[in-house]
Design an enzyme around this catalytic site. Structure first.
Site, short mmCIF file in Angstrom:
data_model
loop_
_atom_site.label_atom_id
_atom_site.label_comp_id
_atom_site.label_asym_id
_atom_site.label_seq_id
_atom_site.Cartn_x
_atom_site.Cartn_y
_atom_site.Cartn_z
N HIS A 373 0.80 -1.23 0.00
CA HIS A 373 0.00 0.00 0.00
C HIS A 373 0.82 1.27 0.00
CE1 HIS A 373 -3.98 -1.86 0.83
NE2 HIS A 373 -3.24 -2.77 1.44
N LYS A 564 -8.13 14.19 4.42
CA LYS A 564 -7.28 12.99 4.39
C LYS A 564 -6.22 13.19 5.47
CE LYS A 564 -6.38 13.99 0.00
NZ LYS A 564 -6.33 12.85 -0.87
N ARG A 565 -5.44 12.13 5.77
CA ARG A 565 -4.38 12.32 6.74
C ARG A 565 -3.47 13.48 6.29
NH1 ARG A 565 -3.78 8.38 10.73
NH2 ARG A 565 -2.10 9.73 11.44
N LYS A 570 0.95 14.58 0.56
CA LYS A 570 -0.42 14.88 0.12
C LYS A 570 -0.60 16.37 -0.20
CE LYS A 570 -2.27 11.00 2.84
NZ LYS A 570 -3.01 10.11 1.92
N THR A 672 -8.46 6.73 -1.95
CA THR A 672 -9.82 6.18 -2.03
C THR A 672 -10.85 7.28 -1.75
OG1 THR A 672 -9.41 5.40 0.23
CG2 THR A 672 -9.37 3.74 -1.51
N LYS A 676 -14.72 8.31 -3.40
CA LYS A 676 -15.95 8.65 -2.66
C LYS A 676 -16.50 9.97 -3.16
CE LYS A 676 -13.83 6.27 1.15
NZ LYS A 676 -12.93 6.43 2.31
C1 26V Z 1 2.45 2.46 8.52
C2 26V Z 1 2.57 2.46 9.88
C3 26V Z 1 3.94 2.57 10.45
C4 26V Z 1 3.96 2.89 11.91
C5 26V Z 1 2.91 2.17 12.69
C6 26V Z 1 1.51 2.36 12.17
C7 26V Z 1 1.43 2.34 10.67
C8 26V Z 1 0.19 2.23 10.05
C9 26V Z 1 0.10 2.22 8.68
C10 26V Z 1 1.22 2.34 7.91
C11 26V Z 1 1.21 2.30 6.40
C12 26V Z 1 0.08 2.91 5.81
C13 26V Z 1 0.05 2.71 4.33
C14 26V Z 1 -1.22 3.27 3.79
O1 26V Z 1 -2.09 3.66 4.54
N1 26V Z 1 -1.37 3.32 2.49
C15 26V Z 1 -2.55 3.85 1.87
O2 26V Z 1 -3.35 2.75 1.45
C16 26V Z 1 -4.53 3.15 0.80
C17 26V Z 1 -5.31 1.91 0.49
O3 26V Z 1 -4.64 1.13 -0.44
C18 26V Z 1 -4.20 3.96 -0.43
O4 26V Z 1 -5.41 4.41 -1.01
C19 26V Z 1 -3.33 5.16 -0.09
O5 26V Z 1 -2.92 5.83 -1.25
C20 26V Z 1 -2.12 4.70 0.68
O6 26V Z 1 -1.38 5.81 1.16
#
Ligand code: 26V
Length: 826
Positions: A373, A564-565, A570, A672, A676
């Site tokens: 992702h 978004k975050r 972004k 995503t 929406k």
């Molecule tokens: C990384 C970490 C690292 C520290 C601990 C917690 C944590 C939680 C999540 C992540 C990685 C997140 C990756 C992510 O959210 N990717 C997003 O995935 C979406 C669904 O596929 C996509 O639409 C977004 O573009 C993408 O940024």
């Protein structure tokens, strides 16, 4: 033997259970309100009514869940376990009412309590067990799997505290714990009989059995219990109810007892805390949290509990014969977070079920599938070998063994190329060796997929290129999607009704049908109705913004939204620069062609992410200056919506005119939110990044406001990037920077925004904010002109909804099902 023990049990079987249907809904609600919850005052808090209604609906879900299970047991097929550290479910009530087709009955039933379904639904806390896109995708996927009738079970963690709540104080983000379970969670049912035991610490002993076979025993471990809580996942009007199984950590009894008996009461209680810590809190997506031991514990806890669960079910049905296991099971890994499952499945099969290595590896590499992702290097997980060897010693041994065998394969493919072996090794060498979790996932899986076309291209051509060369057949793309049930039918009922009046209601379950609405894009009467729905939805957002931010939005103005975050890639910063640019024009009186707009920003910054938090502060200061300037009022209003979450998006996306999808090209894997907004008739301004590319292709290039550098230009741009020169040669950007640098937005806090100014002026600015400014402003000007022509804009809006068919998660899940999971056609 006592007489009673010989008796045949004659308790009613499930088929003969009490009647549960629409006709008894009203009675059940009353019964739960008066007896289950012991309430008698009708005027009592909405919360009790919500709980009574949730229990009433849950009864109906439980009945269908049982039937679904029974039917699957009659004719077993391959099933999927979706393993994810995050499930961002949001509220369940409205979704369940929609999917069970109970809306009329429920509305009627709550009337007796002098309230509305909407009011009751507001009492539910969001289940915020995820950070953002990745977690919400998992939730959309569950909805689609149930709607398509696919045998997919979600496995996750029942965090005591979900995504933190955000408030804004003096323009700064402040985090608050999300105690979402405080008032109870009526949707879950615990299944303590399926509790699993998870090992940590200890050491490994090796012995030979009488046949001379080596065995590994992981001993002296400190065990933790995993207790399952099942949440029902209803399909849309199809009687199917799947399950999301969430694990909660608990201390083992004997562990407490032994210390207790040794007189160490306090130590025993402290250890209990340690065990229960595991599922206490969701980690925010924050690179500063990388490498935290508790996070690895969560990952192993989820992976081990879920695999043990599935293996126990298998053994119950097939004994210790695993020859057909891979035919009946698939594990989909949602990012690398549960990728330790690769090694854990090996451990369970080899150590606990006595398979030899090759047989176990055969099963593992035919059941594991991995979704990537992100391409951001800081988000690629690595765990230190020393942490691994302390916390999960047996797993590290297994990873070494997998690696040794894998590197032999690499050596065969590239004989004599030691550099290849180093770069592809599961272990990164150095002073502090690390386990590369993405590589473990790739080596152990039969499928590796990206989440949008560009993202998959960048994976195979870049990040994972060496693996792609070795195993091209493993790699595939599955462009994300979102569920049209929550993201159109439920959140935008007026638009859903209008669409239904023209093309019927088939689209809710067959979203490709939404294309039929295109026929009406030129129909004046339809346009008028479309616009009127949008205005109603905008009024709801006006009310929310007024209440949450104290800012007056106006439905007559264009609603320009980025939620978004908060992350540098972004580029919320680019949005802010545009807002400042508009403000400059207003101050100069250059307002002749200015389209009045309300700019809304929302999103959480990871608590340890300094720049993201500073961006929030900057936006709020800019908003304050603009909203207090009477000159600006007719043209520009600006607000930051605190605590953006799933429920907020349900109000925001139906009300949005312009969707901001402005990431630096190559950085947003898919996005995503973009989908929406599109479904709800927002028009996109965006870069050629992630799924924006596919959105633009679907809606037509003339109906998408494109700007920014292209991904194949990036390398050249970066090599000569000189933002100061760009600023100098662009008067608009120069003025914006001057206003920012003059301290106009931080009169009492000198120097506050220097890090932001420096980042824009930095030749190494990865996010290329200054580079894309000019084309962004141009695209925004085209947006303004388009918006001024109401009829033209309404057409664009209709065309966007009409072209959103392929962004349903039903389409995505059908592709997973056919191309990765190979599930029998339902
Ligand atoms: C990384 C970490 C690292 C520290 C601990 C917690 C944590 C939680 C999540 C992540 C990685 C997140 C990756 C992510 O959210 N990717 C997003 O995935 C979406 C669904 O596929 C996509 O639409 C977004 O573009 C993408 O940024």
């Amino acid at each position: 033997m006592a007489q009673s023990e010989n008796k045949v049990c004659t308790v009613k079987s499930w088929q003969e259970g009490p009647l549960i249907d629409e006709s008894t809904l009203q009675e059940d609600l009353t019964r739960h309100f008066y007896y289950t919850l012991g309430r008698d005052m009708v005027g009592e808090s909405r919360l009790y009514l919500y709980h009574a209604l949730a229990l009433t609906i849950r009864d109906r879900l439980v009945a269908r869940c049982r039937t679904t299970r029974q039917q699957r047991q009659l004719s077993p097929t391959r099933q999927v376990a979706y393993l994810s550290l995050e499930f961002l479910m949001g509220r369940a009530l409205g979704n369940a009412v929609l999917n069970l087709d109970l809306e009329d009955n429920v509305r009627h039933a709550v009337q007796e309590y002098c309230t509305t379904l909407e009011e009751v639904a507001e009492a539910e806390h969001d289940a915020g067990l995820g950070n953002g896109g990745l977690g919400r995708l998992a939730a959309c996927f569950l909805d689609s799997c149930a709607t398509l009738g696919l045998p997919v079970i979600g496995y996750g963690i029942r965090y005591e505290y979900g995504m933190f709540n955000q408030s804004i104080e003096q323009g700064h983000q402040v985090e608050h714990p999300d105690n979402w379970l405080r008032e109870g969670h009526p949707w879950e049912i615990t299944a303590p009989e399926n509790t699993r035991r998870i090992k940590f610490f200890g050491h490994v002993e090796v012995y030979q059995d009488k046949h001379g076979r080596k065995h590994h025993q992981w001993v002296n471990t400190q065990d933790v219990l995993a207790v399952p809580y099942d949440v029902p996942v209803p399909g849309y009007k199809n009687e199917v109810v799947n399950t999301l199984r969430l694990w909660k950590s608990e201390a083992t009894d004997e562990f407490n007892l032994s210390e207790f008996n040794a007189g160490s009461y306090t130590e025993a209680v402290a250890r209990k805390n340690l065990a229960e810590q595991i599922t206490m809190v969701l980690y925010p997506n924050d690179s500063s949290e990388n490498g935290k031991e508790l996070r690895l514990r969560q990952q192993y806890f989820l992976s081990s509990a879920s695999l043990q669960d599935l293996l126990a079910n298998w053994v119950a049905g097939h004994g210790e014969d695993f020859s057909e296991f891979a035919q009946y099971n698939v594990f989909q890994l949602n990012d690398t977070h549960p990728s330790i499952a690769v090694a854990e499945l090996m451990r369970l099969l080899v150590d606990e079920h006595d398979l030899d290595w090759d047989a176990a590896w055969h099963i593992t590499t035919r059941t594991m599938a991995y979704t990537n992702h992100t391409l951001l290097p800081e988000a690629l997980e690595k765990w230190s070998v020393s942490l691994f060897s302390r916390l999960l010693p047996r797993l590290l041994e297994i990873i070494y063994e997998i690696n040794a065998r894998f590197l032999t394969e690499v050596a065969c493919q590239w004989p004599g190329d030691m550099q290849k072996q180093r770069s592809m090794s599961l272990i990164e060498e150095g002073a502090h060796p690390q386990v590369r979790m993405a590589y473990l996932a790739i080596v152990g899986s039969f499928s590796v997929n990206g989440v949008a076309a560009l993202h998959t291209e960048l994976l195979t051509g870049g990040l994972f290129n060496e693996f792609y060369q070795l195993w091209p057949h493993k790699f595939n793309n599955k462009t994300n999607g979102v569920t049209p049930r929550r993201w159109l039918a439920h959140c935008n009922p007026e638009l859903a009704k209008l669409i239904g009046s023209k093309i019927g209601d088939q689209w809710v379950a067959h979203f490709a049908d939404i294309e039929k609405i295109r026929r009406y894009y030129d129909d004046k009467a339809f346009q008028t109705q479309w616009l009127s729905v949008k205005q109603h939805n905008k009024q709801k957002l006006v009310d929310l913004v007024k209440e949450a931010c104290g800012v007056e939005f106006d439905v007559a103005m264009m609603f320009d939204v980025q939620v978004k975050r908060i992350h540098e890639y972004k580029r919320q910063l680019l949005n802010i620069l545009h807002v400042i640019y508009l403000y400059e024009r207003i101050r100069k009186g250059d307002t002749a062609n200015l389209t009045p707009r309300c700019v809304l920003l929302g999103g959480k910054a990871a608590p340890g992410y300094f720049m993201a938090k500073l961006i929030i502060k900057l936006f709020n200061n800019v908003a304050e200056a603009i909203n207090n300037d009477p000159l600006a009022k007719p043209y520009l209003r600006v607000a930051f919506l605190p605590n953006y979450n799933v429920s907020a998006m349900e109000v925001i996306c139906p009300a949005t005119d312009l969707s901001e999808q402005i990431s630096t090209t190559g950085k947003e894997a898919s996005g995503t939110g973009n989908m929406k907004f599109m479904m709800n008739g927002a028009v996109t301004i965006g870069t050629l990044d992630g799924a924006n590319i596919e959105i633009r292709d679907a809606v037509g290039v003339e109906n998408f406001f494109l700007f920014g550098a292209k991904s194949d230009e990036l390398a050249a741009i970066r090599s000569t990037y000189n933002p100061n020169q760009i600023i100098q040669s662009n008067p608009a950007l120069q003025e914006v920077m001057e206003l920012l640098e003059s301290g106009h937005f931080n009169l009492f806090e000198p120097g506050l925004f220097q890090p932001i100014i420096d980042s824009i002026r930095d030749p190494h600015d990865q996010w290329l904010v200054a580079y894309d400014f000019e084309s962004y402003i141009e695209a925004q000007q085209k947006v303004e002109l388009a918006y001024q022509d109401k009829e033209y804009w309404t057409r664009l809006s209709i065309l966007n909804t009409a072209a959103s068919g392929e962004f349903s998660s039903d389409r995505t899940i059908l592709q997973y099902s056919q191309e990765i999971w190979q599930l029998a056609q339902q």
